[in-house]
Design a protein around this motif. Structure first.
Motif, PDB file in Angstrom:
ATOM      1  N   SER A 202      26.495  35.690  42.169  1.00 20.00           N
ATOM      2  CA  SER A 202      27.234  36.919  41.865  1.00 20.00           C
ATOM      3  C   SER A 202      28.108  36.735  40.634  1.00 20.00           C
ATOM      4  CB  SER A 202      28.109  37.321  43.062  1.00 20.00           C
ATOM      5  OG  SER A 202      27.315  37.652  44.181  1.00 20.00           O
ATOM      6  N   ARG A 205      25.658  36.929  37.675  1.00 22.75           N
ATOM      7  CA  ARG A 205      24.942  38.214  37.595  1.00 22.75           C
ATOM      8  C   ARG A 205      25.867  39.361  37.207  1.00 22.75           C
ATOM      9  NH1 ARG A 205      21.409  39.363  42.713  1.00 22.75           N
ATOM     10  NH2 ARG A 205      19.924  38.052  41.579  1.00 22.75           N
ATOM     11  N   HIS A 206      27.131  39.319  37.686  1.00 27.75           N
ATOM     12  CA  HIS A 206      28.065  40.419  37.447  1.00 27.75           C
ATOM     13  C   HIS A 206      29.149  40.061  36.432  1.00 27.75           C
ATOM     14  CE1 HIS A 206      26.050  42.565  40.603  1.00 27.75           C
ATOM     15  NE2 HIS A 206      26.332  41.628  41.492  1.00 27.75           N
ATOM     16  N   ARG A 207      28.938  39.009  35.664  1.00 35.04           N
ATOM     17  CA  ARG A 207      29.794  38.645  34.528  1.00 35.04           C
ATOM     18  C   ARG A 207      31.258  38.463  34.929  1.00 35.04           C
ATOM     19  NH1 ARG A 207      28.236  42.766  29.766  1.00 35.04           N
ATOM     20  NH2 ARG A 207      29.099  44.295  31.205  1.00 35.04           N
ATOM     21  N   GLN A 208      31.500  37.802  36.047  1.00 33.84           N
ATOM     22  CA  GLN A 208      32.855  37.670  36.586  1.00 33.84           C
ATOM     23  C   GLN A 208      33.572  36.447  36.010  1.00 33.84           C
ATOM     24  OE1 GLN A 208      31.795  37.543  40.718  1.00 33.84           O
ATOM     25  NE2 GLN A 208      31.336  39.725  40.841  1.00 33.84           N
ATOM     26  N   GLY A 246      34.050  40.002  44.852  1.00 31.47           N
ATOM     27  CA  GLY A 246      32.968  40.354  43.952  1.00 31.47           C
ATOM     28  C   GLY A 246      31.618  39.795  44.351  1.00 31.47           C
ATOM     29  N   LEU A 294      32.300  41.477  27.203  1.00 29.05           N
ATOM     30  CA  LEU A 294      33.288  42.185  28.014  1.00 29.05           C
ATOM     31  C   LEU A 294      34.658  42.169  27.351  1.00 29.05           C
ATOM     32  CD1 LEU A 294      32.401  41.115  31.666  1.00 29.05           C
ATOM     33  CD2 LEU A 294      32.244  43.395  30.698  1.00 29.05           C
ATOM     34  N   TRP A 376      40.045  43.738  40.414  1.00 32.21           N
ATOM     35  CA  TRP A 376      38.960  44.722  40.440  1.00 32.21           C
ATOM     36  C   TRP A 376      38.074  44.571  41.671  1.00 32.21           C
ATOM     37  CZ3 TRP A 376      34.765  41.810  40.909  1.00 32.21           C
ATOM     38  CH2 TRP A 376      34.799  40.521  40.365  1.00 32.21           C
ATOM     39  N   ASN A 377      38.098  43.392  42.293  1.00 35.93           N
ATOM     40  CA  ASN A 377      37.281  43.178  43.485  1.00 35.93           C
ATOM     41  C   ASN A 377      37.769  44.002  44.678  1.00 35.93           C
ATOM     42  OD1 ASN A 377      39.440  41.101  43.043  1.00 35.93           O
ATOM     43  ND2 ASN A 377      39.021  40.670  45.194  1.00 35.93           N
ATOM     44  N   ILE A 400      35.635  44.794  35.032  1.00 36.56           N
ATOM     45  CA  ILE A 400      34.475  43.973  35.377  1.00 36.56           C
ATOM     46  C   ILE A 400      33.752  44.638  36.552  1.00 36.56           C
ATOM     47  CG2 ILE A 400      33.828  41.729  36.404  1.00 36.56           C
ATOM     48  CD1 ILE A 400      35.945  40.420  34.692  1.00 36.56           C
ATOM     49  N   PRO A 401      32.424  44.630  36.568  1.00 34.80           N
ATOM     50  CA  PRO A 401      31.467  43.906  35.724  1.00 34.80           C
ATOM     51  C   PRO A 401      31.200  44.559  34.380  1.00 34.80           C
ATOM     52  CG  PRO A 401      30.296  45.107  37.413  1.00 34.80           C
ATOM     53  CD  PRO A 401      31.753  45.267  37.714  1.00 34.80           C
ATOM     54  N   GLN A 402      31.694  45.808  34.182  1.00 33.67           N
ATOM     55  CA  GLN A 402      31.707  46.428  32.873  1.00 33.67           C
ATOM     56  C   GLN A 402      32.907  47.359  32.849  1.00 33.67           C
ATOM     57  OE1 GLN A 402      28.612  47.128  34.774  1.00 33.67           O
ATOM     58  NE2 GLN A 402      29.846  48.629  35.891  1.00 33.67           N
TER      59      GLN A 402
END
Length: 417
Positions: A202, A205-208, A246, A294, A376-377, A400-402
Motif C-alpha cells: 500500500s 502503490r498509493h505513494r505514501q 492507508g 506529489l 489523511w488516513n 495523499i495519494p494525490q
C-alpha cells in the motif's frame, strides 16, 4: 549499513527524503532560537532478503522515553481497537481465565476494552508519560522496551500469554531480532501473536512517502515479515488486510511447532505482493519519483493560494505530517498554523518547519479558506468531524495519494421545533 534482518551489506536506495528532525520532537517557544538536529531520511531495500529499512540513527530511547502521541485522541482508532478486542475474544475464545499482553500499549486505548471484559492483561509501554495515562484509567502497565531479556522476565513474573498484541510497533524496533525473541518469550507455547503493521504494498502503490520517518526502522511485506518472525521461532498462519494507516496488514502468528498451514487469505496476499513485483528488487523502484511529483503538486496549490490571498491552515500534527512538511519545505508563510486535539502539542511548534500548533477551536475563530488534513488516513472520520468549515465555504485538502480539494460533509440541519 548492514541489513538488520540478514546482515548483508547490499542495500539499494529506494527513497531519499533528505535530512529532517525527528518527527515527534515538537518544539516549545523557548527552543525556537536554538539549533535543531536533523538526520538523513533515506529508505533502502536489502537486495538479499528485501527488508525495506532506515538506518538506526535515532534510538528508541530518544523517541519513546517521553512521547507526544496518545492513541485515544483518534475516535476511529479507539473504535478500531474495540472491534479488534471483540473479534480476538471470539476467535480465540478468551475468557476470565485467559491472559493477554499488549506491547507498545500506549495510553491503554486497546487494553481498556480487555479490562472491561474482565480478562487479565498487561501493557508493556516504553514511554513513561503515556504509560502513566494508561495506569490512570485502570490498565496495568509496565514501563519497558521489549527484548529477549525483558520478555523472559515478564513471562516468569506473570506467566505465558494466550495472546500477545503488537499493533504498530513492529516497524519501530531497530533490534528486530531481539524484539522478535521477546515476543516469543511472552507468548504461550500454544498461544497466538497478532501484529498490525503498515503494508509496504500500500505504501508504494498509493505513494505514501510521508509515512517514512525515523521512528519507523523497517517496512514489511507479508514475505519479509515471515522472514523476520522466523528468527524468533514464529510462523505467520493468517493475514488480514486493513484500511488503517492507508493500508495495513494484521499478521496472526504462532510458535512454529504448532503453527500449521497458512490460510487461504494469507496465500492470496502473498500472491498479490508477487504480482505487484514486491518479491523482487525491481518492484521497489519508482517510489522517489512518485514522492517528488506529489511534492510539486502540493506546493503549486499552496503557492497559488498564497498569491490569491486565500488562507490555508492545517489539521493535525502527526508524525507523517512532519515528514510531508519538511520534505516539501512548507513553513508558516504557506501554512499559517495547524490544530490538533492533543493538548500536549498546544503552544508547541512542528519540528523543522516550526509551524504553530493550536487547539481545534481556532478554526471556527479564523474561518480559513482551506484546511490541509495531515492525517489523511483518517479521511472518513475527519471529513465528517470538520463538516462545520463548510458553514463559511471552507474546503478540505488531502495531500495523499494525490492532491484532492473537497467540500466537507454537510452537517445535518436541526429542526427548530
Amino acid at each position: 549499513m548492514n541489513c538488520r534482518l540478514c546482515g548483508r551489506t547490499e542495500l539499494v536506495s529506494m527513497l531519499d527524503l533528505g535530512a529532517t528532525p525527528p518527527c515527534e520532537r515538537f518544539l516549545t517557544a523557548a527552543e525556537l532560537d536554538r539549533p535543531e538536529p536533523s538526520y538523513p531520511l533515506h529508505l533502502r531495500v536489502c537486495s538479499a532478503c528485501l527488508l525495506v529499512q532506515l538506518p538506526a540513527l535515532i534510538t528508541p530511547e530518544d523517541t519513546f522515553s517521553e512521547y507526544a502521541y496518545f492513541s485515544s485522541y483518534s475516535t476511529s482508532w479507539v473504535a478500531h481497537a474495540e472491534r479488534f478486542v471483540a473479534d480476538a475474544v471470539d476467535r480465540l475464545q478468551l475468557g476470565s481465565d485467559s491472559y493477554l499482553v499488549e506491547v507498545a500499549s500506549n495510553d491503554g486505548y486497546l487494553l481498556s476494552h480487555v479490562v472491561d471484559r474482565g480478562i487479565r492483561c498487561l501493557g508493556i509501554e516504553p514511554s513513561a508519560n503515556v504509560g502513566a495515562a494508561a495506569r490512570d484509567r485502570g490498565v496495568p502497565t509496565h514501563t519497558a522496551f521489549l527484548d529477549a531479556a525483558s520478555g523472559a522476565r515478564l513471562r516468569a513474573e506473570h506467566g505465558p500469554a494466550d495472546l500477545v498484541v503488537a499493533n504498530n510497533v513492529y516497524a519501530h524496533v531497530p533490534d528486530l531480532v531481539g524484539f522478535t525473541s521477546g515476543l516469543r518469550a511472552l507468548v504461550a507455547d500454544d498461544g497466538w501473536i497478532s501484529i498490525e503493521v503498515q503494508h509496504l504494498l500500500s505504501l508504494v502503490r498509493h505513494r505514501q512517502f510521508d509515512t517514512v520517518y525515523h521512528e519507523h526502522f523497517q517496512y514489511y511485506t507479508v514475505r519479509s515479515a515471515q522472514l523476520a518472525l522466523a528468527t524468533g521461532g514464529l510462523a505467520v498462519v493468517d493475514v488480514e488486510t486493513l484500511p488503517t494507516h492507508g493500508g495495513s496488514i494484521r499478521l496472526w502468528a504462532r510458535p512454529a511447532e504448532v503453527a500449521g498451514e497458512p490460510s487461504a487469505r494469507m496465500l492470496a496476499v502473498l500472491a498479490a505482493e508477487s504480482e505487484a513485483g514486491m518479491h523482487d528488487l525491481a518492484g521497489h523502484t519508482g517510489f522517489g519519483a512518485a514522492a517528488s511529483a506529489l511534492r510539486l503538486e502540493l506546493l503549486e496549490f499552496l503557492l497559488d493560494a498564497a498569491r490569491s490571498g486565500r488562507t490555508v491552515v492545517g489539521y493535525g500534527a502527526p508524525g507523517k505530517g512532519n515528514t510531508l512538511l519538511n520534505y516539501c519545505g512548507i513553513r508558516p508563510d504557506l501554512l499559517r498554523y495547524t490544530v490538533d486535539r492533543n493538548p500536549y502539542k498546544h503552544g508547541r511548534f512542528t519540528p523543522g518547519t516550526r509551524i504553530p500548533i493550536l487547539a481545534p477551536e481556532q478554526l471556527a475563530i479564523d474561518r480559513p479558506d482551506y484546511v490541509l488534513v495531515l492525517p489523511w488516513n483518517l479521511r472518513t472520520e475527519l471529513t465528517e468531524a470538520l463538516g462545520y468549515i463548510g458553514d463559511w465555504g471552507g474546503r478540505l485538502v488531502f495531500p495523499i495519494p494525490q492532491l484532492d480539494v473537497v467540500d466537507p460533509t454537510p452537517r445535518p440541519v436541526r429542526s427548530s421545533r
